[in-house]
Design an enzyme around this catalytic site. Structure first.
Site, PDB file in Angstrom:
ATOM      1  N   LYS A 191     -12.375  -7.326  13.479  1.00 14.82           N
ATOM      2  CA  LYS A 191     -13.258  -7.695  14.603  1.00 14.82           C
ATOM      3  C   LYS A 191     -14.713  -7.825  14.150  1.00 14.82           C
ATOM      4  O   LYS A 191     -15.436  -8.695  14.608  1.00 14.82           O
ATOM      5  CB  LYS A 191     -13.166  -6.632  15.710  1.00 14.82           C
ATOM      6  CG  LYS A 191     -11.786  -6.507  16.309  1.00 14.82           C
ATOM      7  CD  LYS A 191     -11.692  -5.333  17.264  1.00 14.82           C
ATOM      8  CE  LYS A 191     -11.881  -3.978  16.635  1.00 14.82           C
ATOM      9  NZ  LYS A 191     -10.830  -3.555  15.696  1.00 14.82           N
ATOM     10  N   HIS A 205     -16.554  -1.116  11.405  1.00 15.14           N
ATOM     11  CA  HIS A 205     -16.483  -2.577  11.306  1.00 15.14           C
ATOM     12  C   HIS A 205     -17.144  -3.026  10.013  1.00 15.14           C
ATOM     13  O   HIS A 205     -18.343  -2.806   9.813  1.00 15.14           O
ATOM     14  CB  HIS A 205     -17.159  -3.219  12.520  1.00 15.14           C
ATOM     15  CG  HIS A 205     -16.455  -2.894  13.808  1.00 15.14           C
ATOM     16  ND1 HIS A 205     -16.872  -3.343  15.022  1.00 15.14           N
ATOM     17  CD2 HIS A 205     -15.327  -2.170  14.040  1.00 15.14           C
ATOM     18  CE1 HIS A 205     -16.032  -2.905  15.951  1.00 15.14           C
ATOM     19  NE2 HIS A 205     -15.101  -2.182  15.386  1.00 15.14           N
TER      20      HIS A 205
HETATM   21  P1  GDP Z   1     -12.476  -3.995  12.367  1.00 12.80           P
HETATM   22  O1  GDP Z   1     -12.509  -2.539  12.650  1.00 12.80           O
HETATM   23  O2  GDP Z   1     -11.552  -4.738  13.269  1.00 12.80           O
HETATM   24  O3  GDP Z   1     -13.853  -4.612  12.323  1.00 12.80           O
HETATM   25  O4  GDP Z   1     -11.868  -4.135  10.896  1.00 12.80           O
HETATM   26  P2  GDP Z   1     -12.300  -3.272   9.594  1.00 12.80           P
HETATM   27  O5  GDP Z   1     -13.601  -3.776   9.124  1.00 12.80           O
HETATM   28  O6  GDP Z   1     -12.134  -1.824   9.841  1.00 12.80           O
HETATM   29  O7  GDP Z   1     -11.116  -3.664   8.609  1.00 12.80           O
HETATM   30  C1  GDP Z   1     -10.893  -4.974   8.220  1.00 12.80           C
HETATM   31  C2  GDP Z   1     -10.999  -5.034   6.685  1.00 12.80           C
HETATM   32  O8  GDP Z   1     -10.536  -6.289   6.240  1.00 12.80           O
HETATM   33  C3  GDP Z   1     -12.418  -4.940   6.161  1.00 12.80           C
HETATM   34  O9  GDP Z   1     -12.403  -4.308   4.910  1.00 12.80           O
HETATM   35  C4  GDP Z   1     -12.855  -6.397   6.024  1.00 12.80           C
HETATM   36  O10 GDP Z   1     -13.881  -6.583   5.063  1.00 12.80           O
HETATM   37  C5  GDP Z   1     -11.577  -7.006   5.562  1.00 12.80           C
HETATM   38  N1  GDP Z   1     -11.340  -8.411   5.935  1.00 12.80           N
HETATM   39  C6  GDP Z   1     -11.630  -9.042   7.095  1.00 12.80           C
HETATM   40  N2  GDP Z   1     -11.112 -10.290   7.089  1.00 12.80           N
HETATM   41  C7  GDP Z   1     -10.498 -10.435   5.892  1.00 12.80           C
HETATM   42  C8  GDP Z   1      -9.733 -11.474   5.301  1.00 12.80           C
HETATM   43  O11 GDP Z   1      -9.497 -12.528   5.878  1.00 12.80           O
HETATM   44  N3  GDP Z   1      -9.214 -11.237   4.060  1.00 12.80           N
HETATM   45  C9  GDP Z   1      -9.419 -10.075   3.375  1.00 12.80           C
HETATM   46  N4  GDP Z   1      -8.884  -9.947   2.176  1.00 12.80           N
HETATM   47  N5  GDP Z   1     -10.121  -9.067   3.918  1.00 12.80           N
HETATM   48  C10 GDP Z   1     -10.636  -9.239   5.160  1.00 12.80           C
HETATM   49  P1  IMO Z   2     -12.013  -0.112  14.882  1.00 12.20           P
HETATM   50  O1  IMO Z   2     -13.046  -0.532  15.885  1.00 12.20           O
HETATM   51  C1  IMO Z   2      -8.421   2.102  13.855  1.00 12.20           C
HETATM   52  C2  IMO Z   2      -7.579   5.721  16.103  1.00 12.20           C
HETATM   53  C3  IMO Z   2      -7.636   7.017  15.283  1.00 12.20           C
HETATM   54  C4  IMO Z   2      -6.568   7.838  16.006  1.00 12.20           C
HETATM   55  C5  IMO Z   2      -6.779   7.437  17.465  1.00 12.20           C
HETATM   56  C6  IMO Z   2      -7.629   8.396  18.262  1.00 12.20           C
HETATM   57  O2  IMO Z   2     -12.549   0.092  13.515  1.00 12.20           O
HETATM   58  O3  IMO Z   2     -10.818  -1.001  14.944  1.00 12.20           O
HETATM   59  P2  IMO Z   2     -10.264   8.879  18.266  1.00 12.20           P
HETATM   60  O4  IMO Z   2     -11.161   9.365  17.187  1.00 12.20           O
HETATM   61  O5  IMO Z   2     -10.651   7.570  18.853  1.00 12.20           O
HETATM   62  O6  IMO Z   2     -10.018   9.907  19.336  1.00 12.20           O
HETATM   63  O7  IMO Z   2      -8.827   8.684  17.537  1.00 12.20           O
HETATM   64  O8  IMO Z   2      -7.411   6.159  17.444  1.00 12.20           O
HETATM   65  N1  IMO Z   2      -8.792   4.899  16.057  1.00 12.20           N
HETATM   66  C7  IMO Z   2      -8.898   3.792  15.320  1.00 12.20           C
HETATM   67  N2  IMO Z   2      -8.025   3.242  14.437  1.00 12.20           N
HETATM   68  N3  IMO Z   2      -9.592   1.481  14.122  1.00 12.20           N
HETATM   69  C8  IMO Z   2     -10.464   2.007  15.017  1.00 12.20           C
HETATM   70  O9  IMO Z   2     -11.589   1.364  15.371  1.00 12.20           O
HETATM   71  C9  IMO Z   2     -10.150   3.230  15.635  1.00 12.20           C
HETATM   72  N4  IMO Z   2     -10.760   4.025  16.529  1.00 12.20           N
HETATM   73  C10 IMO Z   2      -9.923   5.028  16.785  1.00 12.20           C
HETATM   74  O10 IMO Z   2      -7.306   6.790  13.941  1.00 12.20           O
HETATM   75  O11 IMO Z   2      -5.288   7.395  15.619  1.00 12.20           O
HETATM   76 MG    MG Z   3     -12.258  -0.711  11.646  1.00  9.92          MG
END
Ligand code: GDP
Ligand code: IMO
Ligand code: MG
Length: 428
Positions: free
Chosen positions: A17, A42
């Protein structure tokens, strides 16, 4: 022309996201985080640098955008200060940041309580991020929470903290945790109130004015639909609702102002924390995906659990969020896998089903039904046009569109902002 776009996660979070929000933020006037707190992580990647944001909206890299932390959030002011310092050190000057006076504050006792609750649940622990999120939302519902707007009224704040500690200190004492002092907490919290005084406003008024002025507004989701307190895999969920439906309530805009909803979806599935996960698998491909996708939590560093794409889950998210377009993320990670599976339904006690059972014990007994598709070997990470993707890769995307009856509008083939294939232009 769409002026408001909501970005939601369709799985258990970490779908990418942040990347999509950062990418679209360049066309947005306002970027809003509506709910959750620093349980979110993120990642944003551009110019060979990676940034991890937890509280601050991912629009922060567009100097022209105003970033709003809305009323549905729970904000730890200490974590917010650290995040701002991190951005400052990376050369980003003071971002345009507005904080809702109605957003709840994550207090030090929430962190202790989160830890304690997890300890007491033993093998039934949720696997929370231990950021105090659940207890902060619980206090909001119990009407003993502290809101950002309260932080600058020292007398009112003292009364509120006093009340909260009447509840928390006896619990901490009983479980051998240190008791907290009203004065310490008041001084610390009040100092944060002063620090953020100029940022703290009624953000609902600001957002409604932005809508009246036809500004482009991007709502950045945190967590994912399966972590929703109502529609997720309760009790293994977070304590708020990460769905599009929660956006109006959590920001103070009317539901009719939501134009588009992007369902951000990993090309496979991951989960951190506990709870059933029907398509999870543990073999050599798990390791392959985890290393290629760097599947370790952005907030906690925990290795993420891995599974195949689950259409039952995706259709649940499409229905609940009213998703108008799907963004397929991390497609490049699947390169090199011979056979890719898609879960098209479950078998529950001998019966085929195509929905997510409300009962957690039923969900835990669901066995996935798979369709298997041939993979591709070609490097797709530099491809800009969907037509240039390998045939099997295009077929994989087509199957997802067919099974969800929803258009794919964005395809991500790498973490960098540039590694994005655009099939639909938002805000244009
Ligand atoms: P969010 O919480 O939904 O914002 O996602 P996160 O940032 O926690 O996890 C997504 C991971 O995938 C991060 O390490 C990003 O840098 C990486 N990422 C996002 N889009 C891509 C993609 O298309 N390919 C690869 N290889 N990595 C990606
Ligand atoms: P983003 O925005 C993945 C999960 C935790 C746990 C459950 C409850 O990066 O996608 P909490 O601390 O919210 O009470 O934990 O929710 N959890 C997430 N897992 N991505 C997240 O956020 C999360 N935010 C909470 O790992 O299972
Ligand atoms: Mg995340």
């Amino acid at each position: 022309m769409a002026r408001t776009v909501v970005v939601v996660g369709t799985q258990w979070g970490d779908e990418g996201k942040g990347k999509i929000t950062d990418y679209l933020a360049w066309k947005a006037d306002v970027v809003v985080r509506s709910q959750g707190g620093n349980n979110a992580g993120h990642s944003i990647f551009f110019a060979n640098k990676k940034y991890a944001l937890h509280l601050i909206p991912s629009g922060v890299f567009n100097p022209k955008a105003t970033n709003v932390m809305a009323n549905g959030m729970v904000i730890n002011p200490e974590a917010l200060t650290e995040e701002l310092d991190m951005l400052n050190k990376s050369g980003l000057k003071q971002p345009n940041l507005l904080i809702s006076d109605r957003a709840h504050v994550v207090m030090p006792y929430h962190l202790i309580m989160d830890e304690l609750q997890e300890e007491l649940k033993q093998t039934d622990a949720i696997g929370t991020t231990k950021k105090g999120i659940g207890p902060a939302y619980a206090d909001k519902a119990s009407r003993i929470g502290i809101r950002f707007g309260d932080l600058t009224d020292k007398d009112g704040l003292t009364n509120k903290i006093n009340l909260a500690l009447k509840y928390y200190n006896p619990i901490f004492k009983a479980f051998g945790k240190p008791e907290l002092k009203v004065e310490d907490l008041v001084n610390r919290s009040y100092a944060y109130g002063e620090k953020f005084r100029d940022n703290t406003i009624d953000t609902s008024i600001f957002l409604n004015e932005a809508i009246d002025k036809n500004k482009a507004i991007l709502f950045e989701g945190a967590q994912g639909t399966m972590l929703c307190l109502d529609h997720g895999t309760y009790p293994y969920v977070t304590s708020s609702s990460p769905t599009a439906a929660s956006v109006p309530l959590a920001t103070g805009i009317a539901p009719r102002y939501i134009d588009e909803v992007i369902g951000v979806t990993k090309a496979y599935t991951t989960r951190v924390g506990s709870g059933s996960f029907p398509t999870e698998f543990e073999n050599e491909t798990t390791k392959y995906i985890r290393e290629r996708g760097h599947e370790y939590g952005t907030t906690t560093g925990r290795p993420r659990r891995i599974g195949w794409l689950d259409i039952n889950i995706l259709n649940h998210a499409v229905r609940i969020n009213g998703i108008t377009g799907i963004a397929i993320m991390l497609l490049d990670v699947l390169t090199g896998i011979d056979e890719i599976k898609i879960c098209t339904g479950y078998v529950l006690d001998g019966k085929k089903i195509h929905h997510i059972p409300g009962s957690y014990s039923d969900f835990s007994r669901c066995k996935p039904i798979y369709e298997t598709y041939p993979g591709w070997k070609e490097d797709i990470s530099q491809i800009k046009d969907v037509k240039d993707l390998p045939k099997n890769c295009i077929n994989y995307l087509k199957q997802i569109e067919r099974m969800t009856n929803t258009k794919i509008t964005l395809v991500s083939v790498g973490p960098d902002r540039e590694q994005t294939i655009i099939l639909y232009k938002y805000f244009e």
